[in-house]
Design an enzyme around this catalytic site. Structure first.
Site, PDB file in Angstrom:
ATOM      1  N   SER A  57      -1.105   1.038   4.798  1.00  0.00           N
ATOM      2  CA  SER A  57      -0.340   1.208   6.032  1.00  0.00           C
ATOM      3  C   SER A  57      -0.398   2.662   6.493  1.00  0.00           C
ATOM      4  O   SER A  57      -0.426   3.583   5.669  1.00  0.00           O
ATOM      5  CB  SER A  57       1.115   0.805   5.814  1.00  0.00           C
ATOM      6  N   TYR A  83       8.691   1.352   1.051  1.00  0.00           N
ATOM      7  CA  TYR A  83       7.397   0.780   1.427  1.00  0.00           C
ATOM      8  C   TYR A  83       6.396   1.897   1.748  1.00  0.00           C
ATOM      9  O   TYR A  83       5.240   1.853   1.299  1.00  0.00           O
ATOM     10  CB  TYR A  83       7.576  -0.134   2.633  1.00  0.00           C
TER      11      TYR A  83
END
Length: 316
Positions: A174, A234
């Protein structure tokens, strides 16, 4: 036109471009694989993982889907076979957080196929949606997204089959995990420099960084620790995945020509899947495209140790 409308227009144009790229077939000249080549996609019972598995199988490879839940994995395989006849897809249970599960999976791959050619590390979790930023499940997020990716990679490398085209490892990551992104980056400049410098980057450094974060989560001081501000747990897990991608690419580049393994990561974008509460702006079939491309592309120069989004290289 407002800035928001311009941004939306750019996104829509780029999604149209991705859709067009997906319609361009790989030519026979660049087709190095056959149904004898095996691709493993972790966490592939739904979402991006399932779509990557579907597209790889559609290109003619043998694809192994994995999931923690056996029933969910078997149902995913059935759904793919219903969608398109002739797909060579199989399933085996795999919990990337369980060392015994990883060992058992590796034994099964070796006994069933003799090895593998492509590994897509897709298995991952996220417990925050919208503007949430809880770290209640930070240990699970780090254990699954980073340590799971690392441990599966280490277990699969000895099983990856020699090829003049190179075996492939693709890590789903990401932009939130970019070390030097303009937003959501580490506040500690020295740490950013260390993680960015290939001569200083080590597994110990990566592990020490995530351990420090987890320790601060446990003692309640993480908010003042200079960690990323958005989806902190995350983001930290994907920062570690990106760093590990570069580290493994460097280590594996020392191999001989017939034993090369190319390692890259990519950001699929904000995707309409369960992980985003189906609030994303990109369908899984477009989000999977870069992962499939990295799994199959032939390049004149070694394509390894890089980070991509929408088939374009971006900075770590």
């Amino acid at each position: 036109m407002t800035n928001k409308e311009k941004a939306r227009e750019r996104r829509e144009k780029r999604m149209q471009e991705i859709s067009l790229l997906r319609t361009i077939p790989y030519s026979d000249h660049h087709r190095w694989w056959s149904s004898e080549n095996v691709a493993v996609v972790t966490g592939s019972n739904r979402g991006i993982g399932l779509e990557i598995a579907r597209q790889l199988a559609g290109h003619g490879l043998t694809v192994v889907l994995t999931a923690r839940n056996v029933d969910a994995g078997l149902e995913a395989v059935k759904s793919l076979r219903r969608q398109e006849e002739g797909l060579k897809v199989d399933f085996h249970q795999l919990d990337v957080t369980d060392s015994s599960s990883i060992r058992e999976f590796g034994c099964w791959i070796k006994q069933t196929f003799g090895g593998l050619d492509i590994l897509v590390n897709n298995a991952g979790v996220n417990y925050n949606l919208g503007s949430d930023n809880s770290v209640e499940f930070a240990e699970t997020v780090i254990s699954t997204n980073y340590q799971g990716t690392k441990n599966v990679t280490k277990a699969m490398i000895p099983l990856m089959r020699p090829s003049p085209h190179g075996a492939r490892i693709v890590n789903v990551s990401s932009r939130l995990g970019r070390v030097n992104g303009r937003r959501n980056r580490l506040a500690n400049v020295e740490l950013r420099d260390q993680l960015s410098n290939p001569d200083l980057l080590t597994e110990e450094l990566i592990d020490r960084t995530v351990s420090k974060f987890i320790n601060q989560v446990k003692d309640g001081s993480w908010e003042s620790g200079g960690w990323p501000q958005t989806f902190t747990d995350y983001s930290m897990s994907k920062l570690a995945v990106n760093a590990y991608t570069r580290l493994m690419a460097k280590e594996l580049s020392r191999r001989g020509e017939e034993e090369k393994i190319y390692v890259n990561s990519f950001c699929p974008g904000w995707v309409k899947t369960a992980m985003t509460g189906y609030a994303g702006n990109m369908p899984p079939e477009n989000a999977a495209d870069t992962g499939v491309w990295l799994s199959l592309v032939l390049s004149e120069e070694a394509l390894t140790g890089k980070f991509f989004a929408e088939r374009r290289e971006i900075n770590f």
